[in-house]
Enzyme design. Structure first.
Site, PDB file in Angstrom:
ATOM      1  CD  GLN A   1      -6.832  -4.281   4.107  1.00  0.00           C
ATOM      2  OE1 GLN A   1      -7.808  -5.121   4.229  1.00  0.00           O
ATOM      3  NE2 GLN A   1      -7.049  -3.180   3.707  1.00  0.00           N
TER       4      GLN A   1
ATOM      5  CG  HIS B   1      -2.016   1.061   1.387  1.00  0.00           C
ATOM      6  ND1 HIS B   1      -1.708   2.279   1.944  1.00  0.00           N
ATOM      7  CD2 HIS B   1      -3.059   0.861   1.139  1.00  0.00           C
ATOM      8  CE1 HIS B   1      -2.522   2.956   1.916  1.00  0.00           C
ATOM      9  NE2 HIS B   1      -3.786   2.301   1.702  1.00  0.00           N
TER      10      HIS B   1
ATOM     11  CB  CYS C   1      -3.741   3.558  -1.335  1.00  0.00           C
ATOM     12  SG  CYS C   1      -4.721   4.676  -0.997  1.00  0.00           S
TER      13      CYS C   1
ATOM     14  CE  LYS D   1      -7.117  -0.235   6.336  1.00  0.00           C
ATOM     15  NZ  LYS D   1      -7.886   0.570   5.045  1.00  0.00           N
TER      16      LYS D   1
ATOM     17  CG  ASP E   1       0.742  -2.229   6.099  1.00  0.00           C
ATOM     18  OD1 ASP E   1      -0.059  -2.345   7.095  1.00  0.00           O
ATOM     19  OD2 ASP E   1       0.790  -1.643   5.050  1.00  0.00           O
TER      20      ASP E   1
HETATM   21  N1  PLP Z   1      -1.643  -0.673   4.610  1.00  0.00           N
HETATM   22  C1  PLP Z   1      -2.507  -1.211   4.315  1.00  0.00           C
HETATM   23  C2  PLP Z   1      -2.127  -2.654   3.512  1.00  0.00           C
HETATM   24  C3  PLP Z   1      -3.786  -0.705   3.976  1.00  0.00           C
HETATM   25  O1  PLP Z   1      -4.776  -1.511   3.277  1.00  0.00           O
HETATM   26  C4  PLP Z   1      -4.019   0.618   4.489  1.00  0.00           C
HETATM   27  C5  PLP Z   1      -5.182   1.183   4.241  1.00  0.00           C
HETATM   28  O2  PLP Z   1      -6.022   0.670   3.370  1.00  0.00           O
HETATM   29  C6  PLP Z   1      -3.119   1.224   4.998  1.00  0.00           C
HETATM   30  C7  PLP Z   1      -1.838   0.800   5.168  1.00  0.00           C
HETATM   31  C8  PLP Z   1      -3.130   2.582   5.579  1.00  0.00           C
HETATM   32  O3  PLP Z   1      -4.056   2.541   6.768  1.00  0.00           O
HETATM   33  P1  PLP Z   1      -4.849   3.939   7.251  1.00  0.00           P
HETATM   34  O4  PLP Z   1      -5.292   4.547   5.949  1.00  0.00           O
HETATM   35  O5  PLP Z   1      -5.943   3.445   7.974  1.00  0.00           O
HETATM   36  O6  PLP Z   1      -3.686   4.688   7.984  1.00  0.00           O
END
Ligand code: PLP
Length: 407
Positions: free
Chosen positions: A204, A124, A365, A227, A201
């Site tokens: 998900q 992401h 993203c 999430k 990370d």
């Molecule tokens: N990392 C992953 C794999 C994501 O799917 C997301 C959000 O969709 C993020 C990071 C970023 O999360 P946030 O926008 O809640 O900070």
């Protein structure tokens, strides 16, 4: 059919009873954000109605009560990740802020020209851009481990990229664009063999898989509250205590200090050192309620239910010749990204919305993933514990009806 109590769970989520365009809402945009159970909504209402005050600083009853509930949420988050200590749980705004914190506080002071940060091709933007920024600031280089056409990491290409030049491996536990679940445990072990710390990370993965940071042995693990059925504006950075102790604060201000004078400042200990300013008090407490709700259902049962939905959706999708699935890793979470011949993903999203079906359409993203698969965007259905097989039928019937219109 399993005996997962999906209808009982659905009843806990008031929004699922709503109609969109006069049709029952079919909410399949869970990878972007999940809906909230009544207990989370009630917790927020109750805190604001009866328990709200600023925390950590007050001697009055409400402030002490709010502080107690805030710190109780930290203990809940600790248990959720099986961290060793609450000192290792830092409340942040979300996964994005957590990664930026590690980039600026761990990596920036350390990196030199010639050093490397290693990520993967399926990240992401939140796990790409902070590293690009810190590489620009320090002269270090960003390396990207490639994936194959199934959307899986190519392990034979990954391992040679782990060299002593790498100062951090940062990778997603589960890809938001493809659903791929990475084999993080052996990858962490391989990085550790070269003393390379690892950030996972978990944005998900945390809502769908049981996570045990002590078992994974990663240095950092991040996730977002919204999430995991919790409020937005709050998330968690887990860091091993020794690593967090060694890192300078990310931001300065209130709450992260022990003593301030114009000649210098003594910082607070963990976890407060990284929590400058008034935090999202009610939201943190709401996150605690969300985690307890998830734990009440049980992550193993949630994962099994979602795997079932994904298998069913994938089988139906494979029966539609005009549909191309993007991301067919052997080990996947409940995400079905797809394109349709002759129909732009944005049109898929809009037309399905006319049927009350919420899917995401776009680059998610993860623009480099789109580039890799040579598509401008995908439509993405992402499943949560409250989705049903019937909703998968609605989705696939909806898709078929679009194909007919565009034929
Ligand atoms: N990392 C992953 C794999 C994501 O799917 C997301 C959000 O969709 C993020 C990071 C970023 O999360 P946030 O926008 O809640 O900070």
């Amino acid at each position: 059919m399993s005996n997962f109590p999906v209808m009982q769970i659905r009843a806990d989520f008031p929004i699922l009873a709503d109609k969109i365009r006069d049709r029952p809402l079919v909410y399949l945009d869970n990878a972007a954000s999940c809906q909230k159970p009544q207990v989370v909504i009630d917790t927020l209402t109750h805190v604001y109605a009866h328990e709200y005050a600023n925390i950590h600083r007050g001697v009055h009853t409400l402030s002490m009560r709010a502080t107690e509930r805030f710190e109780a949420a930290r203990e809940i988050a600790r248990g959720f990740l099986n961290a060793e200590s609450v000192k290792e749980i830092i409340f942040v705004r979300g996964a994005t802020e957590a990664i930026n914190l590690v980039a600026q506080s761990y990596a920036r002071p350390l990196l030199q020209p010639g050093d490397e940060i290693l990520i993967t091709a399926m990240e992401h933007h939140a796990n790409i851009v902070p590293w690009q920024m810190v590489c620009q600031q320090t002269g270090a280089a960003l390396k990207v481990a490639p994936m194959n056409l199934q959307g899986e990491l190519i392990l034979e290409a990954f391992y040679p990229l782990l060299t002593p030049k790498v100062k951090l491996l940062a990778l997603s536990h589960m890809s938001n664009a493809l659903g791929t679940i990475n084999p993080v445990k052996p990858l962490i072990a391989a990085a550790h063999a070269l003393n390379i710390p690892v950030l996972v990370d978990g944005a998900q993965a945390a809502p769908h898989l049981a996570v045990d940071v002590q078992d994974l042995d990663c240095e950092f693990y991040v996730f977002s509250g919204h999430k995991v059925y919790g409020p937005s504006g709050v998330g968690v950075l887990y860091g091993k205590q020794a690593w967090l102790e060694a890192m300078p604060p990310y931001q300065g201000g209130g709450d992260m200090i022990r003593k301030v004078s114009f000649s210098g400042t003594e910082y607070a200990g963990l976890p407060h050192k990284f929590e400058a300013g008034t935090p999202a008090i009610a939201e943190v407490i709401g996150l605690g309620a969300a985690i307890q709700y998830v734990q009440g259902v049980g992550l193993a049962a949630i994962a099994a239910h979602e795997a079932d939905l994904l298998a069913y959706a994938t089988e139906l999708a494979r029966g539609i010749p005009e549909l191309r699935i993007i991301g067919e890793a052997a080990h996947k979470g409940g995400i079905l990204s797809f394109t349709l011949h002759k129909i732009h993903p944005h049109d898929i999203g809009t037309l399905l919305d006319n049927l009350g079906i919420a899917v995401r359409a776009g680059h998610h993203c993860a623009m480099p993933v789109m580039e890799f698969f040579c598509v401008p965007a995908t439509a993405r259905a992402s499943f949560a514990m409250y989705n049903t097989h019937q909703e998968v039928d609605y989705l696939m019937n909806g898709v078929k009806s679009l194909i007919k219109v565009f034929a």
